[in-house]
Scaffold this motif. Structure first.
Motif, PDB file in Angstrom:
ATOM      1  N   SER A 189      -5.905 -35.180   3.192  1.00  0.00           N
ATOM      2  CA  SER A 189      -6.478 -35.850   2.017  1.00  0.00           C
ATOM      3  C   SER A 189      -5.427 -36.532   1.159  1.00  0.00           C
ATOM      4  O   SER A 189      -5.722 -37.487   0.456  1.00  0.00           O
ATOM      5  CB  SER A 189      -7.206 -34.818   1.156  1.00  0.00           C
ATOM      6  OG  SER A 189      -6.275 -33.837   0.719  1.00  0.00           O
ATOM      7  N   GLY A 190      -4.218 -35.971   1.197  1.00  0.00           N
ATOM      8  CA  GLY A 190      -3.176 -36.469   0.294  1.00  0.00           C
ATOM      9  C   GLY A 190      -3.425 -36.057  -1.144  1.00  0.00           C
ATOM     10  O   GLY A 190      -2.775 -36.543  -2.074  1.00  0.00           O
ATOM     11  N   CYS A 239      -0.870 -27.027   3.677  1.00  0.00           N
ATOM     12  CA  CYS A 239      -1.854 -25.947   3.575  1.00  0.00           C
ATOM     13  C   CYS A 239      -2.809 -26.027   4.761  1.00  0.00           C
ATOM     14  O   CYS A 239      -3.032 -27.109   5.305  1.00  0.00           O
ATOM     15  CB  CYS A 239      -2.699 -26.103   2.313  1.00  0.00           C
ATOM     16  SG  CYS A 239      -1.749 -26.170   0.811  1.00  0.00           S
ATOM     17  N   THR A 250      -4.187 -32.501  -1.950  1.00  0.00           N
ATOM     18  CA  THR A 250      -4.186 -31.038  -2.066  1.00  0.00           C
ATOM     19  C   THR A 250      -3.236 -30.607  -3.185  1.00  0.00           C
ATOM     20  O   THR A 250      -2.040 -30.927  -3.163  1.00  0.00           O
ATOM     21  CB  THR A 250      -3.799 -30.426  -0.706  1.00  0.00           C
ATOM     22  OG1 THR A 250      -4.773 -30.854   0.234  1.00  0.00           O
ATOM     23  CG2 THR A 250      -3.775 -28.915  -0.760  1.00  0.00           C
ATOM     24  N   LEU A 268      -8.622 -20.344  12.730  1.00  0.00           N
ATOM     25  CA  LEU A 268      -9.102 -20.918  11.458  1.00  0.00           C
ATOM     26  C   LEU A 268     -10.399 -21.706  11.683  1.00  0.00           C
ATOM     27  O   LEU A 268     -11.353 -21.576  10.919  1.00  0.00           O
ATOM     28  CB  LEU A 268      -8.019 -21.818  10.835  1.00  0.00           C
ATOM     29  CG  LEU A 268      -8.439 -22.571   9.573  1.00  0.00           C
ATOM     30  CD1 LEU A 268      -8.800 -21.628   8.435  1.00  0.00           C
ATOM     31  CD2 LEU A 268      -7.351 -23.532   9.104  1.00  0.00           C
ATOM     32  N   LYS A 269     -10.419 -22.492  12.752  1.00  0.00           N
ATOM     33  CA  LYS A 269     -11.628 -23.299  13.020  1.00  0.00           C
ATOM     34  C   LYS A 269     -12.832 -22.390  13.191  1.00  0.00           C
ATOM     35  O   LYS A 269     -13.882 -22.616  12.622  1.00  0.00           O
ATOM     36  CB  LYS A 269     -11.476 -24.116  14.302  1.00  0.00           C
ATOM     37  CG  LYS A 269     -10.838 -25.462  14.325  1.00  0.00           C
ATOM     38  CD  LYS A 269     -11.229 -26.508  13.363  1.00  0.00           C
ATOM     39  CE  LYS A 269     -10.815 -26.273  11.957  1.00  0.00           C
ATOM     40  NZ  LYS A 269      -9.620 -26.878  11.465  1.00  0.00           N
ATOM     41  N   GLN A 306      -2.018 -35.586  13.091  1.00  0.00           N
ATOM     42  CA  GLN A 306      -0.781 -35.027  12.520  1.00  0.00           C
ATOM     43  C   GLN A 306       0.200 -34.625  13.621  1.00  0.00           C
ATOM     44  O   GLN A 306       1.394 -34.925  13.552  1.00  0.00           O
ATOM     45  CB  GLN A 306      -1.129 -33.810  11.654  1.00  0.00           C
ATOM     46  CG  GLN A 306      -1.821 -34.179  10.346  1.00  0.00           C
ATOM     47  CD  GLN A 306      -2.525 -33.007   9.685  1.00  0.00           C
ATOM     48  OE1 GLN A 306      -2.754 -31.970  10.306  1.00  0.00           O
ATOM     49  NE2 GLN A 306      -2.909 -33.178   8.432  1.00  0.00           N
ATOM     50  N   VAL A 328      -8.839 -29.566  -1.578  1.00  0.00           N
ATOM     51  CA  VAL A 328      -8.615 -28.485  -2.531  1.00  0.00           C
ATOM     52  C   VAL A 328      -7.690 -29.003  -3.631  1.00  0.00           C
ATOM     53  O   VAL A 328      -6.476 -28.830  -3.588  1.00  0.00           O
ATOM     54  CB  VAL A 328      -8.062 -27.240  -1.815  1.00  0.00           C
ATOM     55  CG1 VAL A 328      -7.940 -26.075  -2.782  1.00  0.00           C
ATOM     56  CG2 VAL A 328      -8.987 -26.854  -0.668  1.00  0.00           C
ATOM     57  N   SER A 386     -11.151 -29.472   9.409  1.00  0.00           N
ATOM     58  CA  SER A 386     -10.300 -30.580   9.832  1.00  0.00           C
ATOM     59  C   SER A 386     -10.156 -30.575  11.355  1.00  0.00           C
ATOM     60  O   SER A 386      -9.835 -29.549  11.952  1.00  0.00           O
ATOM     61  CB  SER A 386      -8.940 -30.388   9.165  1.00  0.00           C
ATOM     62  OG  SER A 386      -8.149 -31.505   9.370  1.00  0.00           O
ATOM     63  N   GLU A 398     -13.877 -20.571   9.817  1.00  0.00           N
ATOM     64  CA  GLU A 398     -14.397 -21.361   8.692  1.00  0.00           C
ATOM     65  C   GLU A 398     -15.778 -21.956   8.928  1.00  0.00           C
ATOM     66  O   GLU A 398     -16.520 -22.185   7.987  1.00  0.00           O
ATOM     67  CB  GLU A 398     -13.397 -22.407   8.194  1.00  0.00           C
ATOM     68  CG  GLU A 398     -13.202 -23.612   9.055  1.00  0.00           C
ATOM     69  CD  GLU A 398     -12.216 -24.600   8.445  1.00  0.00           C
ATOM     70  OE1 GLU A 398     -12.141 -24.740   7.225  1.00  0.00           O
ATOM     71  OE2 GLU A 398     -11.507 -25.256   9.229  1.00  0.00           O
TER      72      GLU A 398
HETATM   73  O1  M6R Z   1      -6.099 -32.377   2.907  1.00  0.00           O
HETATM   74  P1  M6R Z   1      -5.123 -31.357   3.389  1.00  0.00           P
HETATM   75  O2  M6R Z   1      -4.708 -31.569   4.785  1.00  0.00           O
HETATM   76  O3  M6R Z   1      -3.953 -31.198   2.483  1.00  0.00           O
HETATM   77  O4  M6R Z   1      -5.939 -29.996   3.364  1.00  0.00           O
HETATM   78  C1  M6R Z   1      -5.341 -28.781   3.693  1.00  0.00           C
HETATM   79  C2  M6R Z   1      -6.370 -27.716   3.880  1.00  0.00           C
HETATM   80  O5  M6R Z   1      -7.121 -27.540   2.728  1.00  0.00           O
HETATM   81  C3  M6R Z   1      -7.320 -28.029   5.051  1.00  0.00           C
HETATM   82  O6  M6R Z   1      -6.632 -28.249   6.225  1.00  0.00           O
HETATM   83  C4  M6R Z   1      -8.306 -26.857   5.248  1.00  0.00           C
HETATM   84  O7  M6R Z   1      -7.623 -25.715   5.655  1.00  0.00           O
HETATM   85  C5  M6R Z   1      -9.399 -27.241   6.238  1.00  0.00           C
HETATM   86  N1  M6R Z   1     -10.652 -26.724   5.788  1.00  0.00           N
HETATM   87  C6  M6R Z   1      -9.155 -26.709   7.604  1.00  0.00           C
HETATM   88  O8  M6R Z   1     -10.138 -27.054   8.506  1.00  0.00           O
END
Ligand code: M6R
Length: 608
Positions: free
Chosen positions: A353-354, A304, A356, A484-485, A411, A605, A404, A488
């Motif tokens: 985060s691992g 995501c 989501t 996106l950056k 990644q 999330v 992020s 957000e």
């Molecule tokens: O922890 P995750 O990498 O699974 O999270 C995925 C997204 O929720 C996360 O990358 C989100 O889009 C960030 N706010 C982007 O900056």
């Protein structure tokens, strides 16, 4: 989403829980609360807004107690308000509960409890839990049994911590699809929804598994699993981390700190893995599936947000370096699709985060398919890291800003490594790419040194209301990530597009009020990107571009240029992303926004 902290031990619990909540605030920051038990009495304090507001309120009375739970909330059911903030309690204020996740059958439980005379004061799903425990406590007269009975009635996802004046030396905790970690100290335990809150106190941790129920007292942590035969005391594992990574140091916020960690991030992700002198790539996390990897003929990446865009970069990398077809899917879409799978497919879940929820659900969907499930995860010991068959950790350290940044860098670095490993050395890019990965931290440092130039350009563009980001080939997903950056953290409408798509629609938007950020670093498609830029300029659209140091010609074509050092095609996304992160950062900073805690968002999330 939402942060939980609990403490039981010999120390005063208030400060430990409040500090923990501050460090978990990135998980949610609409409201916060704390409940403490001292002697036979409970104290409950809640506040709307950030944790600092709660700290101020708590410090007025300085409630005492060696046992407390706290919560920082990201609203799902009910607006941010004191009544909706956690901990929730029963009418007698004898039971306090904090909860992350969603209780799906809460309406049903609520109706049943209302019919028995219970009164609800919040709009949350969580409030059913203390009332339900209260109901069973009054019927059974045993708090352990009441907690277990209540848990069995709940469906959905939860991480729960509960304390009660009926069991004043215990924290009760339970997990189902929402993380909970127990830090093991000397005669004390710290419970949290992620290890960040535990790090200042101990490195010894126990990650709860789904259906685990923990009964924690000052010198004992008893874990029972509702589905398995597991029962008793569990040995903690040792978390390896540097405590400084969770501190701000001299930085004004975490986002700037984390962007500046890019060189170290690349280094940590490659150290011991990229061995250019031996022409070798070594990924310990994939060694146990080495044989299976040989038979993989299709890869599906699920993720995501930013991790999804890193996955799209990975698609180009793996296909072009290893020659294996890759498909990248948004986890939220993947989990509801019904597509055919062969056993020679591997799933790669990418997640900072691992935790989501959609990515976890995507992995769960293929659980019975017999396919190999791999992880590219940053948070050590997280749910995705534990549920995959094998994987490669990003090792970027905790990422705290909601946007992020360093995780994307890690990644893409790791995806380069996986592509190289899967190529079995059969690509002529093997050695050059190994060498470039070793040289990359220095190049990332050079990009960071141009921060003032990026800031100057960012300030020039900060008042535009819309922005287009374009790129071709492997720069296309970087354009998506750049958009996106910006959106957000600066709340500027921004869209990412493949440059080749301009004539298929987006060009209609272009005028002197609609700028474009073009990734125009040299490659075999540069001339085509130039044509797209010409078309935008012909419609009076302002253009700012990222280019290689050597490409001075571009100056004549665009309004502003931000330069990056020469690097290989495969590693360009990393340097380009740093520029875009800083660009978004400086715009948001100039607008006076809280860059670490953008409105309406939370870091992990963990609900759908
Ligand atoms: O922890 P995750 O990498 O699974 O999270 C995925 C997204 O929720 C996360 O990358 C989100 O889009 C960030 N706010 C982007 O900056």
């Amino acid at each position: 989403m939402c942060g939980i902290v609990g403490y039981i031990g010999k120390r005063e619990s208030r400060g430990i829980v409040l500090d923990g909540l501050s460090s978990l605030e990135y998980r949610g920051y609409d409201s916060a609360g704390i409940a403490l038990i001292e002697g036979g009495d409970g104290t409950l304090i809640k506040q709307v807004g950030q944790v600092k507001g709660l700290i101020k309120k708590v410090n007025k009375t300085k409630p005492k107690g060696n046992l407390a739970i706290g919560h920082t909330r990201w609203a799902t059911h009910g607006a941010p308000s004191i009544l909706n903030a956690h901990p929730h309690t029963n009418k007698d204020e004898t039971i306090y509960v904090v909860h992350n996740g969603i209780i799906e059958n809460y309406t049903e439980i609520k109706t049943k409890l209302i019919s028995k005379g219970y009164v609800f004061i919040s709009d949350t799903d969580t409030e059913v839990i203390p009332h339900l425990i209260d109901y069973y406590w009054k019927n059974l007269g045993d708090f352990d049994k009441a907690f277990y009975k209540a848990l069995k009635d709940l469906t959905g996802a939860y991480a729960i911590a509960a304390i009660s004046t009926h069991a004043k030396n215990t924290i009760y905790a339970a997990r189902l699809s929402s993380p909970l970690v127990i830090g093991v100290g000397t005669d004390e335990y710290i419970l949290a929804s992620d290890p960040t809150a535990i790090m200042p106190h101990t490195k010894k941790v126990i990650f709860l598994e789904d259906y685990d129920v923990a009964k924690i007292s000052k010198n004992n942590c008893y874990i029972h699993n509702l589905k398995k035969t597991k029962e008793g005391i569990q040995e903690p594992e040792l978390l390896d981390y540097d405590n400084n990574v969770v501190l701000l140091g001299d930085y004004p916020n975490f986002m700037l700190k984390e962007i500046n960690e890019a060189p170290a991030t690349i280094k940590t992700a490659t150290t011991g893995r990229v061995l250019s002198s031996q022409n070798l790539i070594k990924l310990g996390g994939l060694e146990n599936v080495e044989q299976q990897l040989k038979y993989i003929d299709r890869i599906v990446i699920v993720a995501c947000g930013t991790s999804y865009y890193a996955g799209l970069v990975g698609e180009y990398l793996i296909e072009e370096i290893a020659g294996i077809p890759v498909e990248v899917q948004l986890a939220s879409e993947f989990k509801y699709r019904d597509e055919p799978f062969s056993r020679s497919t591997a799933i790669i879940a990418i997640s900072q985060s691992g935790e989501t929820a959609d990515t976890i659900a995507a992995l769960k969907k293929v659980e019975s398919y017999g396919v190999l499930r791999l992880g590219v995860v940053n948070a050590v010991g997280s749910t995705i890291a534990r549920m995959t068959d094998a994987g490669v950790y990003c090792h970027a350290g905790p990422e705290q800003a909601v946007a992020s940044t360093k995780a994307f860098i890690a990644q893409v670095t790791v995806l380069n490594l996986i592509a190289l490993l899967l190529s079995n050395g059969r690509t002529k890019q093997f050695k050059p790419l190994l060498m470039e990965l070793e040289a990359l931290p220095e190049k990332a440092k050079t990009v960071l040194e141009s921060a003032e130039a990026i800031k100057k350009v960012a300030l020039k563009y900060k008042d535009y209301k819309d922005f287009l980001f374009i790129g071709r080939h492997i720069a296309y997903p970087v354009a998506l990530e750049g958009a996106l950056k910006l959106k957000e953290i600066s709340y500027i409408h921004a869209e990412g597009y493949a440059a080749g798509e301009m004539k298929h629609g987006p060009l209609a938007m272009i005028d002197d009020k609609f700028p474009t950020f073009a990734i125009a670093t040299s490659n075999h498609l540069l001339e085509k990107t130039y044509s797209n830029i010409e078309e935008i300029k012909a419609r009076k659209g302002p253009v700012l571009a990222i280019a290689n140091n050597s490409n001075k010609d571009i100056n004549k074509l665009v309004d502003d240029v931000l330069y990056i050092p020469e690097t290989l095609e495969q590693t360009k996304p990393i340097l380009e992303a740093i520029v875009m992160q800083l660009f978004a950062y400086y715009i948001a900073e100039a607008k006076g926004y809280n860059v670490d805690r953008p409105r309406n968002l939370a870091k992990s999330v963990t609900v759908e």
